[in-house]
Design a protein around this motif. Structure first.
Motif, PDB file in Angstrom:
ATOM      1  N   ARG A 173      -6.494   5.859  -4.390  1.00 27.71           N
ATOM      2  CA  ARG A 173      -7.056   7.137  -4.830  1.00 27.71           C
ATOM      3  C   ARG A 173      -8.545   7.125  -4.518  1.00 27.71           C
ATOM      4  N   TYR A 174      -9.011   8.274  -4.077  1.00 29.00           N
ATOM      5  CA  TYR A 174     -10.423   8.430  -3.751  1.00 29.00           C
ATOM      6  C   TYR A 174     -11.125   9.144  -4.892  1.00 29.00           C
ATOM      7  N   GLY A 175     -12.213   8.565  -5.356  1.00 29.03           N
ATOM      8  CA  GLY A 175     -13.059   9.219  -6.334  1.00 29.03           C
ATOM      9  C   GLY A 175     -14.356   9.610  -5.664  1.00 29.03           C
ATOM     10  N   GLU A 176     -15.256  10.160  -6.432  1.00 27.06           N
ATOM     11  CA  GLU A 176     -16.548  10.557  -5.870  1.00 27.06           C
ATOM     12  C   GLU A 176     -17.349   9.340  -5.413  1.00 27.06           C
ATOM     13  N   SER A 177     -17.281   8.250  -6.181  1.00 29.73           N
ATOM     14  CA  SER A 177     -18.094   7.084  -5.836  1.00 29.73           C
ATOM     15  C   SER A 177     -17.294   5.806  -5.609  1.00 29.73           C
ATOM     16  N   THR A 178     -15.986   5.826  -5.879  1.00 30.35           N
ATOM     17  CA  THR A 178     -15.184   4.621  -5.682  1.00 30.35           C
ATOM     18  C   THR A 178     -13.817   4.947  -5.101  1.00 30.35           C
ATOM     19  N   PHE A 179     -13.262   3.925  -4.507  1.00 32.19           N
ATOM     20  CA  PHE A 179     -11.911   3.937  -3.961  1.00 32.19           C
ATOM     21  C   PHE A 179     -11.145   2.930  -4.808  1.00 32.19           C
ATOM     22  N   VAL A 180     -10.020   3.314  -5.375  1.00 30.90           N
ATOM     23  CA  VAL A 180      -9.268   2.389  -6.225  1.00 30.90           C
ATOM     24  C   VAL A 180      -7.877   2.184  -5.649  1.00 30.90           C
ATOM     25  N   PHE A 181      -7.360   0.970  -5.853  1.00 27.06           N
ATOM     26  CA  PHE A 181      -6.037   0.589  -5.369  1.00 27.06           C
ATOM     27  C   PHE A 181      -5.210   0.094  -6.542  1.00 27.06           C
ATOM     28  N   PHE A 182      -4.025   0.665  -6.702  1.00 28.12           N
ATOM     29  CA  PHE A 182      -3.089   0.259  -7.741  1.00 28.12           C
ATOM     30  C   PHE A 182      -1.900  -0.416  -7.067  1.00 28.12           C
ATOM     31  N   LYS A 183      -1.671  -1.694  -7.339  1.00 26.07           N
ATOM     32  CA  LYS A 183      -0.499  -2.389  -6.813  1.00 26.07           C
ATOM     33  C   LYS A 183       0.754  -1.820  -7.462  1.00 26.07           C
ATOM     34  N   LEU A 184       1.821  -1.726  -6.682  1.00 21.78           N
ATOM     35  CA  LEU A 184       3.080  -1.246  -7.238  1.00 21.78           C
ATOM     36  C   LEU A 184       3.703  -2.267  -8.181  1.00 21.78           C
ATOM     37  N   SER A 185       3.449  -3.539  -7.951  1.00 19.77           N
ATOM     38  CA  SER A 185       4.121  -4.593  -8.720  1.00 19.77           C
ATOM     39  C   SER A 185       3.228  -5.210  -9.795  1.00 19.77           C
ATOM     40  N   SER A 186       2.316  -4.444 -10.340  1.00 17.54           N
ATOM     41  CA  SER A 186       1.395  -4.963 -11.340  1.00 17.54           C
ATOM     42  C   SER A 186       1.584  -4.217 -12.660  1.00 17.54           C
ATOM     43  N   LEU A 187       1.337  -4.908 -13.756  1.00 16.46           N
ATOM     44  CA  LEU A 187       1.362  -4.264 -15.067  1.00 16.46           C
ATOM     45  C   LEU A 187      -0.042  -4.058 -15.618  1.00 16.46           C
ATOM     46  N   ARG A 188      -1.045  -4.338 -14.818  1.00 15.44           N
ATOM     47  CA  ARG A 188      -2.431  -4.158 -15.233  1.00 15.44           C
ATOM     48  C   ARG A 188      -2.680  -2.690 -15.588  1.00 15.44           C
ATOM     49  N   PRO A 189      -3.371  -2.408 -16.692  1.00 18.82           N
ATOM     50  CA  PRO A 189      -3.562  -1.011 -17.082  1.00 18.82           C
ATOM     51  C   PRO A 189      -4.462  -0.211 -16.144  1.00 18.82           C
ATOM     52  N   ILE A 229      -6.907  -2.971   5.040  1.00 18.37           N
ATOM     53  CA  ILE A 229      -6.149  -1.848   4.514  1.00 18.37           C
ATOM     54  C   ILE A 229      -5.269  -1.314   5.640  1.00 18.37           C
ATOM     55  N   ALA A 230      -3.964  -1.233   5.398  1.00 18.21           N
ATOM     56  CA  ALA A 230      -3.016  -0.720   6.382  1.00 18.21           C
ATOM     57  C   ALA A 230      -2.651   0.708   5.997  1.00 18.21           C
ATOM     58  N   LEU A 231      -2.885   1.635   6.924  1.00 13.84           N
ATOM     59  CA  LEU A 231      -2.679   3.063   6.655  1.00 13.84           C
ATOM     60  C   LEU A 231      -1.936   3.723   7.808  1.00 13.84           C
ATOM     61  N   ASP A 232      -1.150   4.771   7.516  1.00 14.76           N
ATOM     62  CA  ASP A 232      -0.560   5.562   8.590  1.00 14.76           C
ATOM     63  C   ASP A 232      -1.622   6.538   9.101  1.00 14.76           C
ATOM     64  N   SER A 233      -1.287   7.328  10.115  1.00 14.11           N
ATOM     65  CA  SER A 233      -2.312   8.159  10.764  1.00 14.11           C
ATOM     66  C   SER A 233      -2.940   9.186   9.822  1.00 14.11           C
ATOM     67  N   GLY A 234      -2.147   9.835   8.978  1.00 17.71           N
ATOM     68  CA  GLY A 234      -2.706  10.819   8.049  1.00 17.71           C
ATOM     69  C   GLY A 234      -3.615  10.184   7.015  1.00 17.71           C
ATOM     70  N   ALA A 235      -3.189   9.043   6.463  1.00 18.71           N
ATOM     71  CA  ALA A 235      -3.999   8.337   5.471  1.00 18.71           C
ATOM     72  C   ALA A 235      -5.261   7.767   6.106  1.00 18.71           C
ATOM     73  N   LEU A 236      -5.156   7.336   7.360  1.00 21.70           N
ATOM     74  CA  LEU A 236      -6.326   6.819   8.071  1.00 21.70           C
ATOM     75  C   LEU A 236      -7.376   7.912   8.232  1.00 21.70           C
ATOM     76  N   THR A 237      -6.953   9.104   8.627  1.00 26.52           N
ATOM     77  CA  THR A 237      -7.885  10.225   8.780  1.00 26.52           C
ATOM     78  C   THR A 237      -8.563  10.547   7.455  1.00 26.52           C
ATOM     79  N   ALA A 238      -7.781  10.571   6.370  1.00 28.00           N
ATOM     80  CA  ALA A 238      -8.349  10.863   5.053  1.00 28.00           C
ATOM     81  C   ALA A 238      -9.347   9.795   4.632  1.00 28.00           C
ATOM     82  N   PHE A 239      -9.012   8.527   4.842  1.00 28.15           N
ATOM     83  CA  PHE A 239      -9.902   7.435   4.450  1.00 28.15           C
ATOM     84  C   PHE A 239     -11.211   7.484   5.228  1.00 28.15           C
ATOM     85  N   LEU A 240     -11.125   7.619   6.546  1.00 23.84           N
ATOM     86  CA  LEU A 240     -12.347   7.652   7.362  1.00 23.84           C
ATOM     87  C   LEU A 240     -13.194   8.877   7.046  1.00 23.84           C
ATOM     88  N   SER A 241     -12.565   9.999   6.764  1.00 25.71           N
ATOM     89  CA  SER A 241     -13.299  11.199   6.368  1.00 25.71           C
ATOM     90  C   SER A 241     -14.031  10.970   5.051  1.00 25.71           C
TER      91      SER A 241
END
Length: 140
Positions: A51-67, A112-124
């Motif tokens: 998820r992209y925020g105004e000042s940070t990029f956060v990553f949530f693992k699918l296999s984690s129980l961290r809040p 970070i491994a991204l498909d083409s749409g996600a890559l465009t969003a990340f670089l933007s």
């Protein structure tokens, strides 16, 4: 009887943590794979949601129980070092359409491994960050 009560309470807490994490993941985001470097060739990849925020990029693992998020990268400090295609055993979890970016944030390094749409969003998102000098002028 006391042991059974404790086990039921622990199970309830575990189920609550699982449901909370599921709720967080269902709020949306972009599917991605991320690994913290250094890592052995082809290993260390974790599936998750970014998820992209105004000042940070956060990553949530699918296999984690961290809040909260499992990784957090500051937008002002992020540098895209290189890009490459998957190779070797990475094709077990990725397709040839995936692009892998090597990214640093200060002393931390990631891929970070991204498909083409996600890559465009990340670089933007990275390229549209405010200039550090403009940010200093506003706070002065």
């Amino acid at each position: 009887m006391t042991v059974m009560f404790i086990l039921v309470v622990l199970l309830a807490v575990l189920v609550a943590a699982f449901l909370y994490r599921l709720l967080i993941l269902r709020r949306g985001g972009t599917a991605a794979l991320l690994r913290v470097l250094p890592a052995a060739e082809g290993s260390g990849w974790r599936h998750g949601i970014i998820r992209y925020g105004e000042s940070t990029f956060v990553f949530f693992k699918l296999s984690s129980l961290r809040p909260g998020p499992d990784s957090r990268i500051d937008r002002q400090g992020i540098e895209v070092e290189s890009r490459r295609a998957p190779f070797g055993t990475e094709f077990d979890i990725m397709t040839e359409d995936i692009v892998i970016l090597s990214v640093t944030d200060g002393s931390a390094a990631y891929e970070i491994a991204l498909d083409s749409g996600a890559l465009t969003a990340f670089l933007s998102w990275v390229e549209s960050r405010p200039d550090g000098r403009a940010r200093r002028r506003r706070s002065a």
